[in-house]
Design a protein around this motif. Structure first.
Motif, mmCIF file in Angstrom:
data_model
loop_
_atom_site.group_PDB
_atom_site.id
_atom_site.type_symbol
_atom_site.label_atom_id
_atom_site.label_comp_id
_atom_site.label_asym_id
_atom_site.label_seq_id
_atom_site.Cartn_x
_atom_site.Cartn_y
_atom_site.Cartn_z
ATOM 1 N N VAL A 249 -74.044 27.499 30.357
ATOM 2 C CA VAL A 249 -74.331 27.972 29.002
ATOM 3 C C VAL A 249 -73.254 28.958 28.553
ATOM 4 O O VAL A 249 -72.742 28.861 27.437
ATOM 5 N N ARG A 250 -72.882 29.880 29.422
ATOM 6 C CA ARG A 250 -71.851 30.847 29.066
ATOM 7 C C ARG A 250 -70.495 30.177 28.853
ATOM 8 O O ARG A 250 -69.723 30.573 27.982
ATOM 9 N N LEU A 251 -70.215 29.149 29.632
ATOM 10 C CA LEU A 251 -68.970 28.401 29.446
ATOM 11 C C LEU A 251 -68.958 27.722 28.087
ATOM 12 O O LEU A 251 -67.954 27.746 27.365
ATOM 13 N N GLN A 252 -70.062 27.128 27.722
ATOM 14 C CA GLN A 252 -70.125 26.422 26.443
ATOM 15 C C GLN A 252 -70.060 27.372 25.254
ATOM 16 O O GLN A 252 -69.571 27.003 24.185
ATOM 17 N N LEU A 253 -70.544 28.585 25.448
ATOM 18 C CA LEU A 253 -70.506 29.568 24.374
ATOM 19 C C LEU A 253 -69.185 30.333 24.329
ATOM 20 O O LEU A 253 -68.993 31.185 23.469
ATOM 21 N N GLY A 254 -68.286 30.035 25.249
ATOM 22 C CA GLY A 254 -66.992 30.695 25.274
ATOM 23 C C GLY A 254 -67.025 32.084 25.865
ATOM 24 O O GLY A 254 -66.085 32.863 25.699
ATOM 25 N N GLU A 255 -68.090 32.426 26.598
ATOM 26 C CA GLU A 255 -68.219 33.764 27.177
ATOM 27 C C GLU A 255 -67.555 33.874 28.543
ATOM 28 O O GLU A 255 -67.339 34.978 29.038
ATOM 29 N N VAL A 256 -67.291 32.747 29.185
ATOM 30 C CA VAL A 256 -66.515 32.707 30.428
ATOM 31 C C VAL A 256 -65.510 31.566 30.308
ATOM 32 O O VAL A 256 -65.643 30.684 29.451
ATOM 33 N N ASP A 257 -64.523 31.562 31.194
ATOM 34 C CA ASP A 257 -63.465 30.563 31.130
ATOM 35 C C ASP A 257 -63.664 29.409 32.104
ATOM 36 O O ASP A 257 -63.094 28.339 31.921
ATOM 37 N N ALA A 258 -64.438 29.650 33.158
ATOM 38 C CA ALA A 258 -64.648 28.615 34.167
ATOM 39 C C ALA A 258 -65.893 28.937 34.973
ATOM 40 O O ALA A 258 -66.422 30.057 34.925
ATOM 41 N N VAL A 259 -66.342 27.938 35.707
ATOM 42 C CA VAL A 259 -67.495 28.066 36.596
ATOM 43 C C VAL A 259 -67.062 27.572 37.968
ATOM 44 O O VAL A 259 -66.346 26.577 38.076
ATOM 45 N N VAL A 260 -67.484 28.268 39.013
ATOM 46 C CA VAL A 260 -67.335 27.744 40.360
ATOM 47 C C VAL A 260 -68.727 27.418 40.873
ATOM 48 O O VAL A 260 -69.623 28.273 40.852
ATOM 49 N N THR A 261 -68.921 26.187 41.307
ATOM 50 C CA THR A 261 -70.227 25.746 41.769
ATOM 51 C C THR A 261 -70.058 24.514 42.643
ATOM 52 O O THR A 261 -68.949 23.993 42.807
ATOM 53 N N ASP A 262 -71.147 24.020 43.192
ATOM 54 C CA ASP A 262 -71.103 22.797 43.987
ATOM 55 C C ASP A 262 -70.623 21.634 43.122
ATOM 56 O O ASP A 262 -71.092 21.463 41.987
ATOM 57 N N ASN A 263 -69.733 20.816 43.671
ATOM 58 C CA ASN A 263 -69.265 19.653 42.908
ATOM 59 C C ASN A 263 -70.410 18.708 42.584
ATOM 60 O O ASN A 263 -70.399 18.020 41.559
ATOM 61 N N ALA A 264 -71.420 18.678 43.444
ATOM 62 C CA ALA A 264 -72.565 17.796 43.210
ATOM 63 C C ALA A 264 -73.311 18.185 41.935
ATOM 64 O O ALA A 264 -73.787 17.319 41.194
ATOM 65 N N LEU A 265 -73.413 19.484 41.683
ATOM 66 C CA LEU A 265 -74.053 19.952 40.456
ATOM 67 C C LEU A 265 -73.103 19.839 39.271
ATOM 68 O O LEU A 265 -73.500 19.412 38.187
ATOM 69 N N ALA A 266 -71.849 20.209 39.491
ATOM 70 C CA ALA A 266 -70.873 20.191 38.405
ATOM 71 C C ALA A 266 -70.623 18.779 37.882
ATOM 72 O O ALA A 266 -70.369 18.592 36.692
ATOM 73 N N ALA A 267 -70.706 17.788 38.753
ATOM 74 C CA ALA A 267 -70.485 16.401 38.321
ATOM 75 C C ALA A 267 -71.527 15.985 37.291
ATOM 76 O O ALA A 267 -71.205 15.313 36.303
ATOM 77 N N GLY A 268 -72.763 16.390 37.512
ATOM 78 C CA GLY A 268 -73.811 16.076 36.543
ATOM 79 C C GLY A 268 -73.584 16.783 35.224
ATOM 80 O O GLY A 268 -73.814 16.223 34.154
ATOM 81 N N GLN A 269 -73.104 18.013 35.289
ATOM 82 C CA GLN A 269 -72.844 18.762 34.070
ATOM 83 C C GLN A 269 -71.664 18.172 33.307
ATOM 84 O O GLN A 269 -71.702 18.061 32.083
ATOM 85 N N ALA A 270 -70.630 17.779 34.039
ATOM 86 C CA ALA A 270 -69.468 17.171 33.380
ATOM 87 C C ALA A 270 -69.833 15.842 32.742
ATOM 88 O O ALA A 270 -69.304 15.483 31.688
ATOM 89 N N ALA A 271 -70.754 15.114 33.379
ATOM 90 C CA ALA A 271 -71.182 13.829 32.822
ATOM 91 C C ALA A 271 -71.940 14.008 31.512
ATOM 92 O O ALA A 271 -71.955 13.114 30.664
ATOM 93 N N GLN A 272 -72.550 15.159 31.345
ATOM 94 C CA GLN A 272 -73.339 15.417 30.148
ATOM 95 C C GLN A 272 -72.543 16.057 29.019
ATOM 96 O O GLN A 272 -72.947 15.997 27.873
#
Length: 346
Positions: A249-272
């Motif tokens: 949410v913070r990434l989408q609102l421009g409040e942070v520049d990047a997220v570090v997280t599990d690729n398994a979770l990030a893949a689902g977010q990138a797909a959306q």
């Protein structure tokens, strides 16, 4: 990155529609079938995994050399299993915001809780209670997974929880049921190109109590990843947040520049969200998810390992592969099977 560099709120909210709306929807529907944890008691403040031969690792009383080595599988009852049977329900700590893992499917109109982790919870309930629906789901923030077990709020946590030595001192883990790794998620037009020097000076978000935060704490490459008042009542929850979804949410609102997280979770977010993507050639760590139980609940851990043995059995037709194809294959293609279990020899 600033808004002047091209990040607009409108652009960030594309795709996930946005994730902010999803988070609000989850909060509204949580009372339907998902019981939240009580806060008033003062107790809470690689892409591809292949098959392999089962191995036995000697148990170490004082050291932790292989945290993925768990208790041998057994289907016998014990005090923890009897408690669940007497209650008639398995109480499981899960996520309700991780797309394809544990999330509310708003497309069904009922907000049904679904995902890869949810399938596994139901398999455990089926084995112990003979009913896959005999589950009380409790939503747990990332930073409260261990506390939920320690304070008997849940029987198990099935929430993309990485097995490691530090956590193994606090909870008991099953054998691994999924292989993942940390990776950077950032806007496609970002100058960030992976977990490297391109993070210098960038605002990077991670969840409190996560292995992503641990990785940044060890080597941040000059990234800004801690809030000024972390660990105090004045904690801003801007860069280190209770829930991993908060980072997106913070990434989408421009409040942070990047997220570090599990690729398994990030893949689902990138797909959306077509505006963000995984950066780098792949994950920079290798991690394994396990089902967590309270420290000392050996009968429950052994029973979960028994469930996992059956869940993995059958090769391409196994329940594990069926769940993978249903929820994860699109975002994490090419996985041919679950990680092989490791057991302690005594």
């Amino acid at each position: 990155m600033t808004r002047a560099e091209g990040r607009s709120t409108v652009g960030r909210l594309r795709g996930w529609g946005g994730v902010t709306a999803m988070a609000v929807a989850c909060a509204v529907t949580a009372s339907l079938t998902l019981l939240p944890l009580a806060h008033g008691d003062g107790t809470f403040g690689g892409q591809s995994a292949g098959h392999g031969a089962t191995s036995a690792v000697p148990a170490e009383a004082e050291t932790c050399e292989d945290p993925e080595a768990s208790l041998p599988a057994r289907d016998a009852d014990g005090p923890s299993i009897r408690k669940i049977k007497e209650r008639g329900k398995l109480i499981a700590g899960v996520d309700q915001n991780s797309y394809q893992w544990g999330y509310r499917n708003t497309e069904t109109g009922t907000g049904t809780l679904e995902g890869f982790d949810i399938d596994l919870v139901r398999a455990i309930a089926q084995d112990i209670l003979g009913d896959r629906d005999a589950v009380i789901f409790r939503a747990i923030p990332t930073n409260q997974r261990i506390a939920a077990l320690e304070n008997d709020k849940v029987d198990v946590v099935v929430r993309t929880m990485t097995i490691n030595c530090k956590r193994a001192e606090q909870v008991s883990f099953s054998t691994a049921y999924f292989q993942a790794g940390q990776q950077v998620l950032a806007p496609k037009d970002s100058t960030i190109d992976g977990y490297d020097q391109s993070l210098k000076g960038k605002r990077v978000c991670s969840a409190e109590g996560s292995t992503a935060y641990d990785a940044l704490d060890e080597e941040s490459f000059g990234a800004i990843f801690e809030d000024e008042h972390d660990g105090t009542p004045r904690d801003e929850d801007q860069l280190t947040v209770p829930n991993q979804l908060d980072c997106l949410v913070r990434l989408q609102l421009g409040e942070v520049d990047a997220v570090v997280t599990d690729n398994a979770l990030a893949a689902g977010q990138a797909a959306q969200d077509p505006a963000v993507e995984l950066k780098g050639e792949g994950p920079f760590t290798t991690e394994y998810y396990g089902v967590a139980a309270k420290l000392g609940a050996d009968d429950l851990v052994a029973r979960v390992n028994h469930v996992l043995e059956e869940y993995r059995a059958g090769g391409a037709d196994s329940d594990w592969m069926t769940s993978y194809r249903t929820w994860l294959e699109e975002g994490l293609p090419g996985i041919t099977g679950p990680p092989a279990p490791k057991y302690r020899s005594n």
